[in-house]
Design a protein around this motif. Sequence first.
Motif, PDB file in Angstrom:
ATOM      1  N   GLU A 175       0.730  -1.276   0.208  1.00 53.50           N
ATOM      2  CA  GLU A 175      -0.042   0.079   0.033  1.00 53.50           C
ATOM      3  C   GLU A 175       0.756   1.159   0.102  1.00 53.50           C
ATOM      4  OE1 GLU A 175      -3.621   2.345   2.789  1.00 53.50           O
ATOM      5  OE2 GLU A 175      -3.029  -0.347   3.035  1.00 53.50           O
ATOM      6  N   LYS A 176       1.907   1.387   0.597  1.00 57.07           N
ATOM      7  CA  LYS A 176       3.355   2.188   1.005  1.00 57.07           C
ATOM      8  C   LYS A 176       3.530   2.047  -0.586  1.00 57.07           C
ATOM      9  CE  LYS A 176       5.315   5.759   2.995  1.00 57.07           C
ATOM     10  NZ  LYS A 176       5.614   7.222   3.162  1.00 57.07           N
ATOM     11  N   PHE A 177       4.138   1.380  -0.827  1.00 56.08           N
ATOM     12  CA  PHE A 177       5.163   1.719  -1.851  1.00 56.08           C
ATOM     13  C   PHE A 177       4.669   0.816  -3.358  1.00 56.08           C
ATOM     14  CE2 PHE A 177       7.581   1.568   1.860  1.00 56.08           C
ATOM     15  CZ  PHE A 177       8.542   2.783   2.445  1.00 56.08           C
ATOM     16  N   GLY A 178       4.004  -0.064  -3.388  1.00 63.32           N
ATOM     17  CA  GLY A 178       3.434  -0.831  -4.964  1.00 63.32           C
ATOM     18  C   GLY A 178       4.603  -2.180  -5.039  1.00 63.32           C
ATOM     19  N   ARG A 179       5.998  -1.855  -4.139  1.00 61.80           N
ATOM     20  CA  ARG A 179       6.419  -2.421  -4.844  1.00 61.80           C
ATOM     21  C   ARG A 179       7.231  -3.514  -3.750  1.00 61.80           C
ATOM     22  NH1 ARG A 179       9.844   1.833  -5.403  1.00 61.80           N
ATOM     23  NH2 ARG A 179      12.043   1.232  -5.223  1.00 61.80           N
ATOM     24  N   ILE A 180       8.129  -4.280  -3.295  1.00 70.52           N
ATOM     25  CA  ILE A 180       8.531  -5.414  -3.135  1.00 70.52           C
ATOM     26  C   ILE A 180      10.173  -6.201  -3.477  1.00 70.52           C
ATOM     27  CG2 ILE A 180       9.635  -6.944  -1.253  1.00 70.52           C
ATOM     28  CD1 ILE A 180       6.764  -6.850  -0.091  1.00 70.52           C
ATOM     29  N   MET A 191       6.579 -15.373   5.237  1.00 73.01           N
ATOM     30  CA  MET A 191       7.226 -13.700   5.033  1.00 73.01           C
ATOM     31  C   MET A 191       8.081 -14.016   3.658  1.00 73.01           C
ATOM     32  SD  MET A 191       6.612 -11.271   6.627  1.00 73.01           S
ATOM     33  CE  MET A 191       7.389 -10.252   6.252  1.00 73.01           C
ATOM     34  N   ALA A 192       8.282 -14.911   2.714  1.00 75.90           N
ATOM     35  CA  ALA A 192       8.710 -15.241   2.304  1.00 75.90           C
ATOM     36  C   ALA A 192       7.739 -15.925   1.037  1.00 75.90           C
ATOM     37  CB  ALA A 192       9.329 -16.147   1.943  1.00 75.90           C
ATOM     38  N   GLN A 193       6.864 -16.470   1.632  1.00 70.68           N
ATOM     39  CA  GLN A 193       5.413 -16.868   0.389  1.00 70.68           C
ATOM     40  C   GLN A 193       4.609 -15.556   0.660  1.00 70.68           C
ATOM     41  OE1 GLN A 193       1.410 -19.135   2.296  1.00 70.68           O
ATOM     42  NE2 GLN A 193       2.828 -20.582   0.723  1.00 70.68           N
ATOM     43  N   GLU A 194       3.940 -14.092   1.529  1.00 70.74           N
ATOM     44  CA  GLU A 194       3.326 -13.524   0.653  1.00 70.74           C
ATOM     45  C   GLU A 194       4.527 -12.410   0.234  1.00 70.74           C
ATOM     46  OE1 GLU A 194      -0.150 -13.035   1.292  1.00 70.74           O
ATOM     47  OE2 GLU A 194      -0.162 -14.800   2.697  1.00 70.74           O
ATOM     48  N   CYS A 195       5.465 -12.439   0.131  1.00 68.54           N
ATOM     49  CA  CYS A 195       6.641 -11.662  -0.924  1.00 68.54           C
ATOM     50  C   CYS A 195       6.764 -12.303  -2.085  1.00 68.54           C
ATOM     51  CB  CYS A 195       8.008 -10.982   0.505  1.00 68.54           C
ATOM     52  SG  CYS A 195       8.215  -9.750   1.442  1.00 68.54           S
ATOM     53  N   LEU A 196       6.402 -13.458  -2.434  1.00 70.21           N
ATOM     54  CA  LEU A 196       7.081 -13.515  -3.864  1.00 70.21           C
ATOM     55  C   LEU A 196       6.217 -13.381  -4.910  1.00 70.21           C
ATOM     56  CD1 LEU A 196       8.552 -16.077  -5.431  1.00 70.21           C
ATOM     57  CD2 LEU A 196       6.633 -17.383  -4.286  1.00 70.21           C
ATOM     58  N   PRO A 197       5.268 -12.531  -4.890  1.00 69.87           N
ATOM     59  CA  PRO A 197       4.377 -12.532  -6.062  1.00 69.87           C
ATOM     60  C   PRO A 197       4.927 -10.854  -6.550  1.00 69.87           C
ATOM     61  CG  PRO A 197       2.478 -12.900  -4.713  1.00 69.87           C
ATOM     62  CD  PRO A 197       3.922 -13.541  -3.121  1.00 69.87           C
ATOM     63  N   TRP A 198       5.859 -10.444  -5.298  1.00 66.77           N
ATOM     64  CA  TRP A 198       6.404  -9.061  -5.521  1.00 66.77           C
ATOM     65  C   TRP A 198       7.704  -9.138  -6.141  1.00 66.77           C
ATOM     66  CZ3 TRP A 198       2.489  -5.823  -6.487  1.00 66.77           C
ATOM     67  CH2 TRP A 198       1.360  -5.585  -5.381  1.00 66.77           C
ATOM     68  N   LEU A 199       8.186 -10.182  -5.140  1.00 62.68           N
ATOM     69  CA  LEU A 199       9.250 -10.164  -5.958  1.00 62.68           C
ATOM     70  C   LEU A 199       9.995 -10.871  -7.464  1.00 62.68           C
ATOM     71  CD1 LEU A 199      10.799 -12.254  -2.221  1.00 62.68           C
ATOM     72  CD2 LEU A 199      11.897  -9.813  -2.843  1.00 62.68           C
ATOM     73  N   LYS A 200       9.102 -11.860  -7.484  1.00 63.32           N
ATOM     74  CA  LYS A 200       8.630 -12.135  -8.504  1.00 63.32           C
ATOM     75  C   LYS A 200       8.550 -10.881  -9.545  1.00 63.32           C
ATOM     76  CE  LYS A 200       5.288 -15.967  -9.819  1.00 63.32           C
ATOM     77  NZ  LYS A 200       4.365 -16.584  -9.911  1.00 63.32           N
ATOM     78  N   LYS A 201       7.910  -9.783  -9.249  1.00 65.26           N
ATOM     79  CA  LYS A 201       7.897  -8.629 -10.223  1.00 65.26           C
ATOM     80  C   LYS A 201       9.162  -8.172 -10.387  1.00 65.26           C
ATOM     81  CE  LYS A 201       2.651  -7.791  -9.913  1.00 65.26           C
ATOM     82  NZ  LYS A 201       1.663  -7.503  -9.576  1.00 65.26           N
ATOM     83  N   SER A 202       9.613  -8.314  -9.282  1.00 65.24           N
ATOM     84  CA  SER A 202      10.781  -6.858  -9.239  1.00 65.24           C
ATOM     85  C   SER A 202      12.189  -7.553  -9.476  1.00 65.24           C
ATOM     86  CB  SER A 202      11.126  -6.434  -7.890  1.00 65.24           C
ATOM     87  OG  SER A 202      11.263  -7.343  -6.580  1.00 65.24           O
ATOM     88  N   GLY A 203      11.876  -9.339  -9.452  1.00 61.58           N
ATOM     89  CA  GLY A 203      13.785  -9.773  -9.535  1.00 61.58           C
ATOM     90  C   GLY A 203      14.663  -9.652  -8.609  1.00 61.58           C
ATOM     91  N   GLY A 204      13.775  -9.520  -7.470  1.00 63.81           N
ATOM     92  CA  GLY A 204      14.113  -9.538  -6.173  1.00 63.81           C
ATOM     93  C   GLY A 204      15.174 -10.616  -5.404  1.00 63.81           C
ATOM     94  N   ALA A 205      15.563 -10.262  -4.441  1.00 65.55           N
ATOM     95  CA  ALA A 205      16.340 -11.370  -4.053  1.00 65.55           C
ATOM     96  C   ALA A 205      15.765 -11.755  -2.454  1.00 65.55           C
ATOM     97  CB  ALA A 205      17.798 -11.175  -3.955  1.00 65.55           C
ATOM     98  N   ILE A 206      15.966 -12.844  -1.390  1.00 73.84           N
ATOM     99  CA  ILE A 206      15.876 -13.168  -0.729  1.00 73.84           C
ATOM    100  C   ILE A 206      17.289 -13.910   0.462  1.00 73.84           C
ATOM    101  CG2 ILE A 206      14.387 -15.258   0.710  1.00 73.84           C
ATOM    102  CD1 ILE A 206      13.052 -15.077  -0.891  1.00 73.84           C
ATOM    103  N   VAL A 207      16.912 -12.929   0.856  1.00 73.88           N
ATOM    104  CA  VAL A 207      18.650 -13.105   2.459  1.00 73.88           C
ATOM    105  C   VAL A 207      18.094 -13.845   4.059  1.00 73.88           C
ATOM    106  CG1 VAL A 207      20.693 -12.851   3.506  1.00 73.88           C
ATOM    107  CG2 VAL A 207      19.856 -12.158   1.802  1.00 73.88           C
ATOM    108  N   ASN A 208      18.315 -15.236   3.745  1.00 73.76           N
ATOM    109  CA  ASN A 208      17.608 -15.563   5.722  1.00 73.76           C
ATOM    110  C   ASN A 208      19.095 -15.787   6.241  1.00 73.76           C
ATOM    111  OD1 ASN A 208      14.744 -16.694   4.851  1.00 73.76           O
ATOM    112  ND2 ASN A 208      16.598 -18.563   3.595  1.00 73.76           N
ATOM    113  N   ILE A 209      18.616 -15.047   7.398  1.00 72.39           N
ATOM    114  CA  ILE A 209      19.502 -15.285   8.540  1.00 72.39           C
ATOM    115  C   ILE A 209      19.533 -16.213   9.076  1.00 72.39           C
ATOM    116  CG2 ILE A 209      20.935 -14.025  10.454  1.00 72.39           C
ATOM    117  CD1 ILE A 209      21.405 -11.795   8.153  1.00 72.39           C
TER     118      ILE A 209
END
Length: 261
Positions: free
Chosen positions: A80-85, A122-140
């Motif tokens: 809602e704030k940024f429109g992307r992740i 969190m990964a599941q909920e972010c996934l549709p937006w990461l697919k759009k951005s070609g983003g990355a995930i880092v797990n600690i």
Amino acid sequence: MDLQLKDKIVVVTGGAKGIGAGIVRQLANEGAIPVIVGRNEEDNSRLLNDLAAQGQEAFQVLAELTDPKQAGATVSQIIEKFGRIDGLVNNAGVNDGVGLENGSYDAFVSSLHKNVIHYYMMAQECLPWLKKSGGAIVNIGSKVAETGQGGTSAYAASNGARNALTREWAVELLPYSIRVNAVIVAECYTPLYETWINSLPNPEEKLAATLAKIPLENRMTTAEEIANAVLFLLSPKSSHTTGQLVYVDGGYVHLDRSVSA
């Protein structure tokens, strides 16, 4: 080196304190827009205001991620704030000492919610937006998955799962060019670490003994050093790196103990 993270929206769970705060600060320094996800509004706001005072942009979402439903609500607020992740850093967790001999079913399951289930959610909920951005995930993650510690079965199991999920997601998300890596921490002095060590009978002796076992310079890893590795893995500069467990630990896990004696 320009990590090409300027204006990237990067979600950091447990981002208000300790390692999470170190990651948030370094992201802001690189011109990214970190999203602090934490359960304490006062802590979230304190860091947010500190960054704002330095002219750096950030955002915060108040969330208790042990409640699986709050992952979706968190992501909704960010969109809602940024429109992307553009990136996700799964960091929130606690070594809560749920052991085998003195643990229980309820405590074990509760610890899994604190330490790994929200990584998945969190990964599941972010996934549709990461697919759009070609983003990355880092797990600690933590050394406990490999070394054991004693009296902390649930935390060890959670960290083993974090490592396995890193590799599993790296494979599953190949078609979307989403890279997934983990940064593994051994000894890093955070508020939680300080609380733990001060709970011991001889905290100064325990700390000295721990430092003596860290091969590189006999010192703790800093949150900034963890953050630097995380930022590299989030950035296009690591464009062909995926499925890796990167140990930022001064050689604690893999180097011969005799070298630090």
